[in-house]
Design a protein around this motif. Structure first.
Motif, PDB file in Angstrom:
ATOM      1  N   ALA A 124       0.828  -1.203   0.000  1.00  0.00           N
ATOM      2  CA  ALA A 124       0.000   0.000   0.000  1.00  0.00           C
ATOM      3  C   ALA A 124       0.859   1.249   0.000  1.00  0.00           C
ATOM      4  N   ALA A 125       0.295   2.322  -0.571  1.00  0.00           N
ATOM      5  CA  ALA A 125       0.974   3.612  -0.573  1.00  0.00           C
ATOM      6  C   ALA A 125       0.455   4.507   0.543  1.00  0.00           C
ATOM      7  N   THR A 126      -0.766   4.288   0.992  1.00  0.00           N
ATOM      8  CA  THR A 126      -1.364   5.020   2.113  1.00  0.00           C
ATOM      9  C   THR A 126      -1.542   4.034   3.263  1.00  0.00           C
ATOM     10  N   ILE A 127      -0.737   4.196   4.305  1.00  0.00           N
ATOM     11  CA  ILE A 127      -0.652   3.148   5.318  1.00  0.00           C
ATOM     12  C   ILE A 127      -1.086   3.586   6.710  1.00  0.00           C
ATOM     13  N   ASP A 177      -0.800   8.808 -16.818  1.00  0.00           N
ATOM     14  CA  ASP A 177      -2.108   8.640 -16.186  1.00  0.00           C
ATOM     15  C   ASP A 177      -2.133   9.107 -14.726  1.00  0.00           C
ATOM     16  N   LYS A 178      -0.972   9.230 -14.129  1.00  0.00           N
ATOM     17  CA  LYS A 178      -0.837   9.697 -12.749  1.00  0.00           C
ATOM     18  C   LYS A 178      -1.730   8.894 -11.790  1.00  0.00           C
ATOM     19  N   VAL A 179      -1.621   7.588 -11.879  1.00  0.00           N
ATOM     20  CA  VAL A 179      -2.433   6.727 -11.016  1.00  0.00           C
ATOM     21  C   VAL A 179      -2.090   6.904  -9.543  1.00  0.00           C
ATOM     22  N   PHE A 180      -0.908   7.443  -9.256  1.00  0.00           N
ATOM     23  CA  PHE A 180      -0.492   7.618  -7.866  1.00  0.00           C
ATOM     24  C   PHE A 180      -1.366   8.632  -7.126  1.00  0.00           C
ATOM     25  N   MET A 181      -2.142   9.449  -7.855  1.00  0.00           N
ATOM     26  CA  MET A 181      -2.979  10.459  -7.215  1.00  0.00           C
ATOM     27  C   MET A 181      -4.234   9.853  -6.585  1.00  0.00           C
ATOM     28  N   ASP A 182      -4.471   8.576  -6.828  1.00  0.00           N
ATOM     29  CA  ASP A 182      -5.574   7.864  -6.188  1.00  0.00           C
ATOM     30  C   ASP A 182      -5.154   7.492  -4.766  1.00  0.00           C
ATOM     31  N   ALA A 183      -5.827   8.070  -3.773  1.00  0.00           N
ATOM     32  CA  ALA A 183      -5.456   7.831  -2.370  1.00  0.00           C
ATOM     33  C   ALA A 183      -5.632   6.373  -1.964  1.00  0.00           C
ATOM     34  N   ASP A 184      -6.499   5.646  -2.665  1.00  0.00           N
ATOM     35  CA  ASP A 184      -6.756   4.246  -2.327  1.00  0.00           C
ATOM     36  C   ASP A 184      -5.903   3.275  -3.140  1.00  0.00           C
ATOM     37  N   LEU A 225       8.015   3.966  -3.979  1.00  0.00           N
ATOM     38  CA  LEU A 225       7.848   4.350  -5.383  1.00  0.00           C
ATOM     39  C   LEU A 225       6.678   5.320  -5.555  1.00  0.00           C
ATOM     40  N   ILE A 226       5.522   4.966  -5.029  1.00  0.00           N
ATOM     41  CA  ILE A 226       4.337   5.803  -5.203  1.00  0.00           C
ATOM     42  C   ILE A 226       4.509   7.144  -4.516  1.00  0.00           C
ATOM     43  N   ASN A 227       5.083   7.149  -3.327  1.00  0.00           N
ATOM     44  CA  ASN A 227       5.250   8.405  -2.608  1.00  0.00           C
ATOM     45  C   ASN A 227       6.291   9.305  -3.249  1.00  0.00           C
ATOM     46  N   GLN A 228       7.272   8.740  -3.936  1.00  0.00           N
ATOM     47  CA  GLN A 228       8.217   9.563  -4.687  1.00  0.00           C
ATOM     48  C   GLN A 228       7.496  10.344  -5.781  1.00  0.00           C
ATOM     49  N   TYR A 229       6.631   9.657  -6.504  1.00  0.00           N
ATOM     50  CA  TYR A 229       5.860  10.347  -7.544  1.00  0.00           C
ATOM     51  C   TYR A 229       4.911  11.380  -6.937  1.00  0.00           C
ATOM     52  N   ARG A 230       4.317  11.061  -5.810  1.00  0.00           N
ATOM     53  CA  ARG A 230       3.418  12.009  -5.159  1.00  0.00           C
ATOM     54  C   ARG A 230       4.162  13.268  -4.715  1.00  0.00           C
ATOM     55  N   ALA A 243      -1.456  18.208  -0.537  1.00  0.00           N
ATOM     56  CA  ALA A 243      -1.270  16.834  -0.067  1.00  0.00           C
ATOM     57  C   ALA A 243      -2.430  15.946  -0.513  1.00  0.00           C
ATOM     58  N   TYR A 244      -3.658  16.433  -0.327  1.00  0.00           N
ATOM     59  CA  TYR A 244      -4.830  15.673  -0.773  1.00  0.00           C
ATOM     60  C   TYR A 244      -4.855  15.518  -2.286  1.00  0.00           C
ATOM     61  N   GLU A 245      -4.449  16.570  -2.996  1.00  0.00           N
ATOM     62  CA  GLU A 245      -4.496  16.556  -4.455  1.00  0.00           C
ATOM     63  C   GLU A 245      -3.606  15.471  -5.044  1.00  0.00           C
ATOM     64  N   VAL A 246      -2.447  15.241  -4.425  1.00  0.00           N
ATOM     65  CA  VAL A 246      -1.488  14.284  -4.997  1.00  0.00           C
ATOM     66  C   VAL A 246      -1.675  12.867  -4.462  1.00  0.00           C
ATOM     67  N   GLY A 247      -2.630  12.655  -3.551  1.00  0.00           N
ATOM     68  CA  GLY A 247      -2.923  11.291  -3.118  1.00  0.00           C
ATOM     69  C   GLY A 247      -2.697  10.991  -1.655  1.00  0.00           C
ATOM     70  N   PHE A 248      -2.124  11.942  -0.895  1.00  0.00           N
ATOM     71  CA  PHE A 248      -1.956  11.708   0.536  1.00  0.00           C
ATOM     72  C   PHE A 248      -3.282  11.936   1.244  1.00  0.00           C
ATOM     73  N   SER A 249      -3.497  11.208   2.325  1.00  0.00           N
ATOM     74  CA  SER A 249      -4.755  11.348   3.070  1.00  0.00           C
ATOM     75  C   SER A 249      -4.544  11.919   4.458  1.00  0.00           C
ATOM     76  N   ALA A 250      -3.310  12.317   4.781  1.00  0.00           N
ATOM     77  CA  ALA A 250      -3.025  12.914   6.090  1.00  0.00           C
ATOM     78  C   ALA A 250      -1.843  13.875   5.947  1.00  0.00           C
ATOM     79  N   LYS A 251      -1.947  15.021   6.582  1.00  0.00           N
ATOM     80  CA  LYS A 251      -0.887  16.029   6.474  1.00  0.00           C
ATOM     81  C   LYS A 251       0.409  15.547   7.114  1.00  0.00           C
ATOM     82  N   THR A 252       0.294  14.832   8.238  1.00  0.00           N
ATOM     83  CA  THR A 252       1.502  14.358   8.923  1.00  0.00           C
ATOM     84  C   THR A 252       2.301  13.421   8.029  1.00  0.00           C
ATOM     85  N   THR A 253       1.621  12.495   7.366  1.00  0.00           N
ATOM     86  CA  THR A 253       2.304  11.563   6.457  1.00  0.00           C
ATOM     87  C   THR A 253       2.965  12.320   5.316  1.00  0.00           C
TER      88      THR A 253
END
Length: 394
Positions: free
Chosen positions: A173-176, A283-290, A322-327, A349-359
């Motif tokens: 997973a990229a969002t953990i 396609d920038k699939v990394f922007m999908d938070a899930d 890998l995913i977080n590097q692209y994000r 942060a939300y725009e690029v796929g992160f779901s929490a500011k701390t992460t």
């Protein structure tokens, strides 16, 4: 009396929570919750036995203490199996589960004589048949040291499971943050503290800590239950993907072979890497938070195991990195884009796929070397900002 009431209240609460867990029909983490319910039930019986001893009810109810003692050797295995099912996509085989309860069955055999009433007075509540003094002392020491050893061993094994889980989810997973199970560290820490207090209580009767034991048990019980209930599904996958992930995690835990097996030929690696690069850059699939390994594998029409091999061998990093590097690279581009100046750091942060500011802050500082706010200030003072930090001139 206050200690007795508090212990009795805690014991009753534990047993009530245990039955709620055992009767749980919630699909997410159902097996883990039920094993946790058995663990809490054992805790409840242990506290009930202690309450009976504090209240002096052992003579009136001679069977109460032996019944409560029966659960002692099932407590640590139940906790371990709960954590095991939280951290594994597939359930443990029933035959393997049974082995963990062999000490409990042996302990049951030791306690059986305590349930046989004296034939000379079978209709009274006392006395119970007792073993010869020498054998009774030997068995008591064996049970005492065996229980302490079991608690220590299973606590260490449970901690190891959580440590392994921290590494495993970065492959999947990229969002953990919601599936890290970091609260299990707190749970194990609380159990370690309670165990230490219990050992002090056993070895030093009437010590000053006795009056606080009940509060510690009561608070820990409800804190554990709170985190248990709010834990989302860790492996939200279908059965086929669960089996594939189980194989992948098993391979991660095995010692690295001297010669690594080749899952993909060089030509396949090159072609798949090109397709993956297009998905990430175009396609920038990394922007999908899930986004997770299973979703990306479906986009590439390959197996989860092949995709994991492709990322690990083709890029030299895990899926999470890998995913977080692209994000992060995309976040830097947005910070330097006049069209996105209206977005706050959290919005980016939300725009690029992160779901929490701390992460986002942690990942950004690790990759770029400064916080997002510092980088944004730097960007605002520059006229020509490259699209990605990697494109800056050396």
């Amino acid at each position: 009396m206050p200690d007795l009431l508090l212990n009795a209240l805690t014991a009753g609460s534990a047993i009530a929570i245990a039955f709620l867990c055992l009767a749980s029909r919630r699909p997410p983490n159902q097996r883990a919750i039920r094993w946790f319910g058995l663990f809490v039930l054992c805790v409840g019986f242990a506290l009930l036995g202690h309450s009976a001893w504090l209240g002096g009810y052992t003579q009136a109810y001679p069977y109460l203490i032996p019944v409560c003692e029966l659960t002692r050797f099932a407590m640590a295995p139940a906790l371990y199996l709960s954590i095991w099912h939280f951290t594994h996509p597939q359930p443990m085989k029933a035959a393997h589960c049974r082995w963990h309860f062999m000490p409990a069955l042996l302990f049951l055999g030791i306690l059986l004589p305590s349930f046989i009433p004296d034939r000379s007075d079978a209709w009274t509540t006392a006395p119970l048949i007792s073993l010869p003094p020498a054998l009774d002392r030997a068995l008591s020491q064996l049970v005492s040291y065996g229980l302490k050893l079991q608690l220590i061993v299973y606590w260490l094994l449970s901690w190891r499971l959580v440590d392994q889980h921290q590494r495993h989810i970065r492959q999947l997973a990229a969002t953990i943050q919601h599936i890290q199970l970091r609260w299990l560290y707190g749970l194990l820490g609380a159990i370690a503290g309670m165990t230490i207090l219990w050992l002090i209580q056993v070895s030093m009767p009437q010590n000053p800590l006795d009056q606080y034991m009940g509060y510690g048990y009561f608070g820990s019980l409800f804190l554990m239950s709170f985190f248990l209930i709010r834990q989302p599904e860790v492996f939200a996958l279908d059965q086929t993907d669960r089996q594939a992930v189980q194989v992948l995690l098993a391979e991660q835990d095995e010692p690295a072979p001297s010669v690594k097996p080749v899952r993909l030929q060089p030509q396949e690696m090159t072609q798949l890497k090109e397709r993956l690069d297009r998905l990430l850059t175009h396609d920038k699939v990394f922007m999908d938070a899930d986004l997770d390994l299973a979703i990306l594998a479906k986009r590439l029409s390959i197996s989860i195991n092949d995709l994991s091999f492709l990322i690990n061998e083709g890029y030299g990093i895990n899926f999470f990195t890998l995913i977080n590097q692209y994000r992060i690279n995309e976040a830097c581009r947005l910070m330097g884009s006049p069209a996105h100046r209206h977005l706050s750091i959290l919005g980016i942060a939300y725009e690029v796929g992160f779901s929490a500011k701390t992460t986002f802050n942690t990942a950004f500082k690790k990759q770029i070397g400064q916080t997002p706010s510092s980088y944004l200030k730097t960007v605002k003072h520059q006229k020509d900002v490259p699209m990605y930090p990697s494109e800056r001139p050396v």
